[in-house]
Design a protein around this motif. Structure first.
Motif, short mmCIF file in Angstrom:
data_model
loop_
_atom_site.label_atom_id
_atom_site.label_comp_id
_atom_site.label_asym_id
_atom_site.label_seq_id
_atom_site.Cartn_x
_atom_site.Cartn_y
_atom_site.Cartn_z
N TYR A 519 0.82 -1.21 0.00
CA TYR A 519 0.00 0.00 0.00
C TYR A 519 0.85 1.26 0.00
O TYR A 519 0.45 2.30 0.49
CB TYR A 519 -0.92 0.00 1.24
N SER A 520 2.09 1.15 -0.47
CA SER A 520 2.95 2.33 -0.48
C SER A 520 2.41 3.42 -1.39
O SER A 520 2.62 4.62 -1.14
CB SER A 520 4.37 1.93 -0.93
N ASP A 521 1.67 3.02 -2.47
CA ASP A 521 1.17 4.05 -3.39
C ASP A 521 -0.01 4.81 -2.81
O ASP A 521 -0.40 5.87 -3.32
CB ASP A 521 0.78 3.40 -4.71
N ARG A 522 -0.65 4.28 -1.76
CA ARG A 522 -1.79 4.95 -1.16
C ARG A 522 -1.40 5.82 0.02
O ARG A 522 -2.25 6.49 0.61
CB ARG A 522 -2.81 3.92 -0.69
N LEU A 523 -0.14 5.73 0.44
CA LEU A 523 0.32 6.53 1.59
C LEU A 523 1.03 7.78 1.10
O LEU A 523 1.77 7.73 0.11
CB LEU A 523 1.29 5.71 2.45
N ASP A 524 0.76 8.86 1.80
CA ASP A 524 1.47 10.09 1.45
C ASP A 524 2.84 10.09 2.12
O ASP A 524 3.25 9.11 2.76
CB ASP A 524 0.64 11.32 1.85
N GLU A 525 3.55 11.22 2.03
CA GLU A 525 4.92 11.31 2.60
C GLU A 525 4.91 11.15 4.10
O GLU A 525 5.78 10.48 4.68
CB GLU A 525 5.52 12.66 2.20
N ALA A 526 3.92 11.72 4.77
CA ALA A 526 3.83 11.60 6.23
C ALA A 526 3.59 10.15 6.63
O ALA A 526 4.16 9.64 7.60
CB ALA A 526 2.71 12.50 6.77
N ASP A 529 6.73 8.23 6.44
CA ASP A 529 7.60 8.60 7.56
C ASP A 529 7.17 7.88 8.83
O ASP A 529 8.00 7.33 9.55
CB ASP A 529 7.58 10.11 7.74
N TYR A 530 5.86 7.86 9.08
CA TYR A 530 5.37 7.18 10.28
C TYR A 530 5.68 5.69 10.23
O TYR A 530 6.09 5.07 11.22
CB TYR A 530 3.86 7.39 10.43
N LEU A 531 5.46 5.11 9.03
CA LEU A 531 5.71 3.68 8.89
C LEU A 531 7.21 3.35 9.10
O LEU A 531 7.57 2.35 9.72
CB LEU A 531 5.27 3.23 7.50
N GLY A 532 8.11 4.21 8.58
CA GLY A 532 9.55 4.01 8.80
C GLY A 532 9.91 4.10 10.27
O GLY A 532 10.75 3.36 10.77
#
Length: 708
Positions: A519-526, A529-532
């Protein structure tokens, strides 16, 4: 103080010994010096005899020439040359520069001689120097025919004063005559000339007038003085220094000087010799005393030994005198000490709080103090004559039972035992007896000394202590069992924490990775960042769990003590660090021969953490330096240290360095878990050592630790 007569005797012995030694040495020395001087004088006589013999041989050579003139009226130059050649002057007489004949010619016969010389085919005879004289003495023959000798043919020798006087003296006396040293004449500047007169054949006139009338000429031998002396001595007597002087007529003309390598001669001697009308004086200097009289040096050594022996004899007599005085003082002191010792023994026995008694050979009491009377409940004087065994309930038992105690620190013959004391109208009490032999005088009935001490209260206290120890041992065993159970529970808890916490961490890490991949394409930059951050936190949590397990294992691991080469381990650790970071240049200083006794695995862990920290915190230094060495303190303790010039730390926070998960630098600046120094401290404490740290921000740090 030693008796005065002892010191006087020692002084007299010293003086007498010194006088005898010095007198004997002086007599022997004078005898050796006389003998050495006689040898020296005899050698000077040998030198004179050799020189006299050599110059007599010269005269014999010249006399042979006169014999030629006696057999032939006038020899030809060829005959003269053959005669000289037959003598082999160069080999037999190397100091001779020639052998010649000078004729005596009056003024009215000079022309006849020159005419005769030409008629015989000898050539023109030139007399020089020119001039009219009453007598001429020209050189007619001179062999061998060297350039100098040929130039001398025709030279009038009577014109030279230094030659004229000995030539005329030889004519008038009929004997050989020698010249003074010639400065510039036939034979060279250091030459002498020996003249032998030649008369008419068959005549040896006795009167001066007859000799003058029958005179024909002179056979002469010019010779070099230096070579004359050298050939006379033939290389011997090189250790003698001597001077040859022509002392004719009171004057002094140096003929020859030979200086041997000496500083101060031991002896000097003069000899004179009359040599064909001249008087020669030889002044001899011997070698130094050490060489001229070598046995004198041995006498000096004997003198030194004699002086030492005299001093030793003096010391022995003086020591005997002092020993006599000290013996008297010691005897007086021993007498006084014996009296005082007797008084001290009596006082210590009478006033001692421990019961004491003196026993005879049968074990009966000879003397008892008041303390013994109080212990047994009877007056002390009533105990005299009583057997010691009668004071105890078990007196029928021998005094040396199987339970007798003997201490290895006590003297020989000392015995200890415990007995039940008999006291009338009282409960039995326990007493400790200590027997010791007492050396007495000859004929004395004293055999031993016994000390009696009431130990009833001590025995009861020991029984109470033993009962308390048994209770304490039970408590210790209980606490040990409880501690073992707690350690087991802690170990189980650590493994449970590791297992139970790792499962949800693996789930968090796994689902976050799936979420990022699908789902990386559905997540924005923030969102990314949170996932990292979630994944990093999960990884950090896993590392902390591993650190907790490391600390837990360090506390439980069994230590194996063995010799460990710390220098070698440090080299290996730094080599591994270099392999992991090849681009860095670090100056490493590791002291050789650093050794300790401990667990090799744990000590490698210790050095790996300390050197790894030094490597990490010097990362930003242009010229990084890491040092591992040790220092010894006056107390004998050896302290190891690891020093670096890296980031350092504030000394005020040094107590936080060794706490788990405590960090003084940001993780973004220097990575780590904050567990390394805590592990180091745990390892050092398990080895019984200590660790401390010193540092300054921006200037580096140093960690000191001990390994007993």
């Amino acid at each position: 103080m030693a008796p005065r007569h002892g010191y006087v005797l020692a002084l007299l012995v010293l003086i007498g010994a010194l006088v005898l030694v010095l007198s004997a040495w002086r007599i022997a020395r004078e005898r050796e010096l006389r003998a050495a001087e006689e040898v020296f004088v005899s050698r000077t006589a040998e030198v004179v005899d050799r020189m006299r013999s050599r110059i007599v041989n010269y005269e014999l050579v010249a006399r042979g020439g006169t014999a030629l003139f006696a057999s032939v009226a006038r020899p030809t130059p060829r005959q003269w040359a053959d005669y000289v050649e037959s003598l082999d002057l160069g080999t037999r007489f190397p100091s001779l520069t020639g052998l010649g004949y000078a004729g005596l010619v009056t003024n009215n016969r000079l022309d006849e001689l020159q005419i005769e010389w030409r008629s015989l085919g000898y050539g023109q005879l030139q007399i020089h120097p020119r001039g009219m004289r009453d007598l001429y003495g020209p050189t007619l023959f001179l062999e061998p025919r060297t350039a100098d000798n040929m130039a001398a043919i025709g030279g009038d020798m009577l014109t030279q004063p230094s030659l004229q006087q000995p030539m005329l003296a030889a004519r008038d006396s009929g004997e050989a005559r020698l010249t003074a040293p010639l400065r510039a004449a036939v034979g060279g500047p250091s030459a002498l000339v020996l003249f032998v007169p030649v008369y008419e054949p068959g005549r040896r006139p006795d009167q001066r007038a007859a000799r003058v009338a029958s005179m024909r000429g002179w056979i002469y031998l010019p010779f070099d003085v230096q070579r004359f002396v050298q050939t006379s001595l033939a290389g011997q007597y090189s250790d003698l220094s001597f001077r040859l002087v022509d002392a004719t007529g009171g004057g002094e003309i140096d003929l020859f000087t030979h200086a041997a390598p000496s500083v101060v001669p031991a002896f000097r001697h003069r000899r004179t010799m009359d040599v064909y009308g001249r008087q020669w004086r030889l002044e001899f200097d011997s070698a130094p005393l050490a060489l001229a009289a070598p046995r004198v040096r041995a006498l000096e050594n004997m003198l030194a030994l004699g002086l030492v022996a005299s001093l030793l004899l003096y010391g022995m007599v003086l020591a005997l005198a002092r020993t006599e005085g000290r013996a008297q003082v010691i005897a007086q002191r021993l007498t006084e000490d014996y009296r005082r010792s007797e008084q001290r023994f009596r006082s210590s026995m009478q006033y001692s709080a421990i019961g004491t008694a003196l026993l005879d050979n049968d074990g009966r009491i000879v003397e008892a103090n008041a303390a013994l009377g109080r212990i047994v409940g009877r007056p002390a004087h009533s105990l005299i004559g009583q057997p010691l065994q009668a004071l105890f309930e078990d007196f029928d038992r021998p005094l040396a039972p199987d339970d007798e105690e003997v201490s290895s620190t006590d003297g020989p013959g000392v015995r200890r035992m415990t007995r039940h004391l008999h006291r009338e109208g009282d409960l039995p009490r326990q007493a400790q007896l200590t027997f010791a032999p007492v050396p007495g005088n000859v004929g004395q009935d004293l055999a031993g000394l016994v000390q009696v001490e009431d130990v009833t209260d001590r025995v009861r206290a020991q029984a109470r202590v033993q009962a308390l120890n048994r209770t304490l041992e039970a408590r210790v065993e209980l606490r040990t069992r409880e501690l073992s159970q707690a350690n087991q529970e802690l170990e189980s808890f650590a493994y449970s924490v590791s297992h139970d916490l790792r499962a949800p961490l693996r789930a968090i890490e796994g689902f976050s990775r799936v979420l990022q991949e699908r789902y990386s394409d559905r997540l924005d930059e923030a969102g990314h960042d949170y996932l990292g951050r979630v994944r990093k936190a999960a990884g950090r949590m896993g590392e902390l769990i591993d650190a907790i397990l490391v600390i837990s294992r360090l506390g439980r691991a069994e230590i194996r003590h063995e010799p460990v080469d710390l220098s070698r381990i440090a080299v290996e650790v730094l080599d591994e660090l270099r392999m992991g970071d090849r681009d860095r240049v670090v100056e490493v200083r590791i002291a050789p021969g650093l050794e300790a006794n401990g667990d090799a695995t744990l000590l490698r862990n210790l050095l790996g953490n300390l050197l790894g920290n030094a490597w990490k915190f010097t990362r930003d230094r242009e010229h990084a330096v890491i040092e591992f060495a040790s220092v010894s303190h006056p107390t004998g303790e050896r302290e190891y240290y690891v020093r670096d010039n890296g980031a350092g730390f504030a000394q005020a926070y040094s107590d936080k360095l060794f706490r788990p998960f405590q960090r003084l630098h940001s993780p973004s600046d220097f990575a780590g878990h904050g567990i390394g120094l805590a592990s180091v401290k745990r390892i050092i404490e398990r080895h019984g050592g200590s660790i401390r740290a010193e540092g300054r921000e921006g200037e580096g740090a140093v960690f000191y630790f001990t390994l007993p």
